[in-house]
Motif scaffolding. Structure first.
Motif, PDB file in Angstrom:
ATOM      1  N   LEU A 623       7.238   2.219   7.551  1.00 57.71           N
ATOM      2  CA  LEU A 623       7.362   3.677   7.704  1.00 57.71           C
ATOM      3  C   LEU A 623       6.781   4.404   6.497  1.00 57.71           C
ATOM      4  N   MET A 624       7.038   3.900   5.288  1.00 58.18           N
ATOM      5  CA  MET A 624       6.494   4.544   4.094  1.00 58.18           C
ATOM      6  C   MET A 624       4.972   4.438   4.045  1.00 58.18           C
ATOM      7  N   LEU A 625       4.452   3.267   4.396  1.00 61.28           N
ATOM      8  CA  LEU A 625       3.004   3.060   4.356  1.00 61.28           C
ATOM      9  C   LEU A 625       2.274   3.802   5.466  1.00 61.28           C
ATOM     10  N   ASP A 626       3.016   4.290   6.438  1.00 63.78           N
ATOM     11  CA  ASP A 626       2.393   5.022   7.544  1.00 63.78           C
ATOM     12  C   ASP A 626       2.262   6.510   7.249  1.00 63.78           C
ATOM     13  N   THR A 627       2.637   6.938   6.046  1.00 64.29           N
ATOM     14  CA  THR A 627       2.515   8.339   5.662  1.00 64.29           C
ATOM     15  C   THR A 627       1.093   8.641   5.199  1.00 64.29           C
ATOM     16  N   HIS A 628       0.799   9.919   5.069  1.00 68.09           N
ATOM     17  CA  HIS A 628      -0.560  10.359   4.715  1.00 68.09           C
ATOM     18  C   HIS A 628      -0.986   9.835   3.348  1.00 68.09           C
ATOM     19  N   LYS A 629      -0.030   9.662   2.441  1.00 72.19           N
ATOM     20  CA  LYS A 629      -0.356   9.232   1.079  1.00 72.19           C
ATOM     21  C   LYS A 629      -1.103   7.910   1.063  1.00 72.19           C
ATOM     22  N   TYR A 630      -0.719   6.984   1.927  1.00 75.18           N
ATOM     23  CA  TYR A 630      -1.316   5.645   1.921  1.00 75.18           C
ATOM     24  C   TYR A 630      -2.376   5.471   3.000  1.00 75.18           C
ATOM     25  N   LYS A 631      -2.809   6.574   3.611  1.00 73.47           N
ATOM     26  CA  LYS A 631      -3.827   6.488   4.657  1.00 73.47           C
ATOM     27  C   LYS A 631      -5.071   7.290   4.327  1.00 73.47           C
ATOM     28  N   SER A 632      -5.139   7.826   3.114  1.00 69.93           N
ATOM     29  CA  SER A 632      -6.294   8.653   2.764  1.00 69.93           C
ATOM     30  C   SER A 632      -6.572   8.557   1.269  1.00 69.93           C
ATOM     31  N   ALA A 633      -7.801   8.921   0.922  1.00 67.52           N
ATOM     32  CA  ALA A 633      -8.247   9.044  -0.472  1.00 67.52           C
ATOM     33  C   ALA A 633      -8.001   7.755  -1.253  1.00 67.52           C
ATOM     34  N   HIS A 634      -7.711   7.911  -2.554  1.00 63.40           N
ATOM     35  CA  HIS A 634      -7.668   6.764  -3.452  1.00 63.40           C
ATOM     36  C   HIS A 634      -6.467   5.866  -3.211  1.00 63.40           C
ATOM     37  N   ASN A 635      -5.405   6.371  -2.619  1.00 56.89           N
ATOM     38  CA  ASN A 635      -4.223   5.557  -2.376  1.00 56.89           C
ATOM     39  C   ASN A 635      -4.277   4.829  -1.042  1.00 56.89           C
ATOM     40  N   LYS A 636      -5.367   4.975  -0.308  1.00 60.28           N
ATOM     41  CA  LYS A 636      -5.449   4.300   0.984  1.00 60.28           C
ATOM     42  C   LYS A 636      -5.416   2.793   0.787  1.00 60.28           C
ATOM     43  N   ILE A 637      -4.519   2.157   1.517  1.00 64.96           N
ATOM     44  CA  ILE A 637      -4.439   0.708   1.468  1.00 64.96           C
ATOM     45  C   ILE A 637      -5.319   0.124   2.572  1.00 64.96           C
ATOM     46  N   SER A 638      -5.853  -1.048   2.324  1.00 63.35           N
ATOM     47  CA  SER A 638      -6.735  -1.664   3.317  1.00 63.35           C
ATOM     48  C   SER A 638      -5.960  -2.121   4.537  1.00 63.35           C
ATOM     49  N   SER A 639      -4.705  -2.528   4.334  1.00 61.73           N
ATOM     50  CA  SER A 639      -3.864  -2.983   5.439  1.00 61.73           C
ATOM     51  C   SER A 639      -2.410  -2.954   4.974  1.00 61.73           C
ATOM     52  N   PRO A 640      -1.478  -2.608   5.854  1.00 59.71           N
ATOM     53  CA  PRO A 640      -0.064  -2.660   5.458  1.00 59.71           C
ATOM     54  C   PRO A 640       0.476  -4.075   5.393  1.00 59.71           C
ATOM     55  N   LEU A 641      -0.325  -5.058   5.771  1.00 59.97           N
ATOM     56  CA  LEU A 641       0.151  -6.429   5.924  1.00 59.97           C
ATOM     57  C   LEU A 641       0.722  -6.988   4.621  1.00 59.97           C
ATOM     58  N   ILE A 642      -0.077  -7.004   3.545  1.00 64.26           N
ATOM     59  CA  ILE A 642       0.374  -7.609   2.288  1.00 64.26           C
ATOM     60  C   ILE A 642       1.528  -6.824   1.660  1.00 64.26           C
TER      61      ILE A 642
END
Length: 710
Positions: A623-642
């Motif tokens: 749920l936290m990784l599905d927020t805008h912070k981790y889906k855009s710009a420099h904080n975008k993660i390549s995958s929530p898996l790890i």
């Protein structure tokens, strides 16, 4: 097996008369609890553990000195600068995206038997990936220097285009695709901070380029595949996964630290006051959480809903679909979680009738928690120690994985480009830069990973030993001094561990760690040999591989079980690891029919409880990784898996710390019960009535079953 344990930890003051007073108090009724002439055990392994910590610090200092976590996310330009590095030449702050300027070089690097590598193609760092002009021709020019009197900021404001300022010689070399300016013919999209070419040339831009007299530009789909192959390589994906760990540290603090502590304490309190209902609640909650996590995997895999994982950073053409290994890995995990969900549901149905067996022994553990209340609070001590260790370890991990050296490639190609500093075309510096990882870096990383596992096992073992010592005090004081057990009995158990048994705990945790790493290395070798070898594999080879893996798994499970009981006997008797293991194993084997079923079902319920805590942490991390912070710009993660897997592991470790209060309480009481019964001709004098009744019922049932057998 030696003398009676009652003389050591029970009510026999004669055996304790010469010993130190571990719990304070002189001759009171509690003065005989676990008082014995102890001495330090397994000192050599304590020295090895201390040397290991020194080596860990030296190893990590190498990473902090040589590493740069920016290398995990961003790539290198043709000068060897890391994109986004403000210390580069020039200052590349906010210039995060790598862009290959010469499309023909990209195309040639994808040809079979070509001497040109993509790493040697000329690339610079931009703020965003360029696209062709709608009604003209755009240029991307090299960093301004030499005769180009522009600052980097002015260069950026002009969209990296100073073609109009070029001298005739510079224009002519640019039309030959030798720079300093190159045409933007193909649209590009930002895929993990590298500009992925879309093999769909702009007809308008290409026409303008041809009218200007520019050389021919290859329009093959290979230009797309070449870049994608580099971005989607195994090493690039691994680097992004490690970078995801650095970007997700707030998730780890909340979901891997604070949340599991809260949930574990709630679970302990529920066991304390609602033990009869908690077994059913745990089973139902476990199945619900497995289903929820599986559904989130389906959503991010794109099989449910409209919010799949994307490899593109920022906006892109919705009709352009770009895949990646991260998406494939997520698909694999989703299929695996589906299988886990089905197995979990069927297993829950299978153990429904046996759940009630665990309730009485859990009630005894709940009573121990009520009597020795410090047990609920004590796990916070190893939790904070592990939290500090993991913060140091994760920081060192990011630096170790990025500690390669940036060196110029050794290439053998014919190419020329305009050098603004020299003011002419230079054909001598065609090679690009790469990050070179030497073999000793791989060894340092493996040692670092092993160190994390050993340290974790050590702290978990210390916590279990302290809990076992406290619970043993409770059991053997039963009925005589139960009201006199001090609140600080946990502190006394901790003092005995620190003073006498750290070497034994270090040995036990080392044994488990070594076996685990042998399994890990053999599995890596098996996969590598399978990958390198042909697709065909002999039946003998498959059988050998499977049987060795199965045997190591059984050995690992047996060692963990023996270790846990050995820690109990270490806490009770103060013996070394080897003698404590023999003593514990002997007690269990003599009473296997009496305690086996109750202990196994109790362990299953506790295991499901730990999984509930860790799965809830994983779900909240999703749920936290599905927020805008981790889906855009420099904080975008390549995958929530790890990040989710790491959060799950942290949640499980924290849950194991707290659930050890119940787990070690049950095991300690059962082992004490076995010794108690052995010392008193089969009739345990100190056992709580509820436990004694439960174990006797199971023993009678087992005997009846054996008598009716063939």
């Amino acid at each position: 097996m030696g003398g009676p344990l009652g003389a050591i930890i029970g009510r026999y003051p004669s055996a304790a008369a010469g010993g130190d007073d571990e719990l304070g108090g002189g001759g009171g009724p509690g003065a005989g609890i676990i008082r014995h002439n102890r001495r330090c055990r397994d000192i050599a392994f304590l020295v090895i553990f201390a040397a290991f910590w020194v080596a860990m610090i030296v190893n990590s200092s190498f990473g902090f000195n040589q590493g740069n976590p920016l290398r995990l996310t961003y790539e290198l330009d043709y000068k060897g600068n890391i994109c986004g590095d403000k210390h580069g030449d020039p200052n590349l702050h906010e210039l995060d995206v790598r862009y290959w300027m010469n499309p023909n070089q990209v195309y040639q690097s994808g040809l079979k038997n070509s001497k040109v590598n993509l790493a040697d193609a000329k690339a610079i760092c931009l703020m965003e990936c360029p696209n062709p002009a709608v009604d003209g021709l755009n240029f991307i020019c090299d960093y301004p220097e030499g005769d180009i009197r522009l600052s980097v900021d002015d260069w950026i404001n002009r969209d990296y285009d100073y073609f109009e300022f070029l001298t005739p010689d510079m224009r002519n070399s640019s039309l030959q695709l030798q720079g300093p300016c190159y045409p933007v013919i193909f649209p590009t999209v930002n895929v993990y901070w590298s500009c992925q070419f879309i093999a769909r040339a702009s007809n308008v831009s290409l026409k303008h380029w041809q009218q200007m007299g520019g050389v021919s530009i290859d329009e093959n789909i290979l230009i797309d595949k070449t870049v994608h192959k580099a971005i989607d390589s195994r090493s690039a994906v691994l680097k992004r996964y490690i970078a995801d760990i650095g970007k997700s540290w707030p998730v780890f603090i909340v979901c891997g630290g604070i949340l599991p502590v809260f949930l574990s304490v709630i679970w302990l309190l529920m066991i304390r006051y609602f033990v009869a209902a908690m077994t059913w609640v745990t089973v139902v909650l476990f199945n619900g959480l497995v289903i929820s996590v599986t559904m989130f995997c389906y959503i991010k895999a794109g099989w449910i809903g409209n919010d799949p994982l994307t490899v593109v950073i920022g906006e892109s053409d919705p009709y352009v679909h770009i895949s990646g290994r991260e998406i494939s890995h997520l698909h694999t995990v989703t299929i695996f979680m589906t299988a886990v969900m089905i197995i979990a549901f069927l297993s829950s149905i299978a153990i429904v009738r046996r759940i009630l067996i665990a309730t009485p022994v859990l009630k005894v553990a709940a009573k121990v928690i009520g009597e020795v209340q410090a047990l609920i609070v004590f796990p916070l001590v190893p939790f904070f120690i592990l939290a500090i260790f993991y913060m140091f370890w994760f920081a060192a991990t990011l630096h170790l994985f990025s500690s390669g050296q940036v060196i110029r490639n050794d290439c053998n190609i014919d190419c020329c480009s305009y050098d603004l500093k020299l003011g002419k075309v230079n054909c001598d510096n065609c090679c690009g830069y790469s990050i070179h990882y030497t073999p000793h870096i791989s060894i340092a990383i493996l040692f670092h990973l092993f160190g994390c596992y050993w340290a974790t096992q050590f702290f978990l073992a210390c916590s279990s030993t302290v809990i076992a010592g406290s619970v043993a005090s409770y059991y053997w004081a039963r009925g005589e001094i139960s009201h006199d057990i001090p609140f600080l009995t946990v502190v006394s158990s901790l003092k005995r561990l620190m003073r006498y048994s750290l070497g034994s705990v270090a040995l036990g945790s080392l044994v488990v760690s070594v076996v685990e790493w042998v399994r890990f290395i053999l599995e890596c070798l098996r996969r590598k040999l399978k990958f390198v070898g042909s697709a065909r594999e002999s039946c003998f080879g498959k059988a050998t591989s499977s049987s060795s893996e199965c045997c190591l798994g059984c050995i690992d499970w047996t060692l963990k079980s023996v270790n846990r009981n050995a820690y109990i006997m270490i806490a009770i008797t103060g013996k070394g690891f080897h003698k404590a293991s023999v003593l514990a194993t002997g007690l269990i084997m003599k009473n296997i029919l009496r305690i086996g079923k109750v202990n196994v079902i109790g362990d299953v319920i506790l295991f499901l409880g730990k999984l509930c805590v860790s799965l809830f942490c994983a779900l909240f991390a999703f749920l936290m990784l599905d927020t805008h912070k981790y889906k855009s710009a420099h904080n975008k993660i390549s995958s929530p898996l790890i990040p989710v897997l790491v959060t799950w592991a942290l949640g499980y470790i924290v849950a194991k710390l707290f659930f050890a209060v119940v787990e070690m309480s049950i095991d300690t009481i059962i082992l004490s019960f076995c010794q108690d019964a052995e010392e008193h001709q089969g009739n345990a004098q100190y056992a709580p009535p509820l436990l004694m009744e439960t174990l006797d019922e199971q023993s009678d049932l087992q005997r009846l079953t054996l008598d009716q057998g063939p």
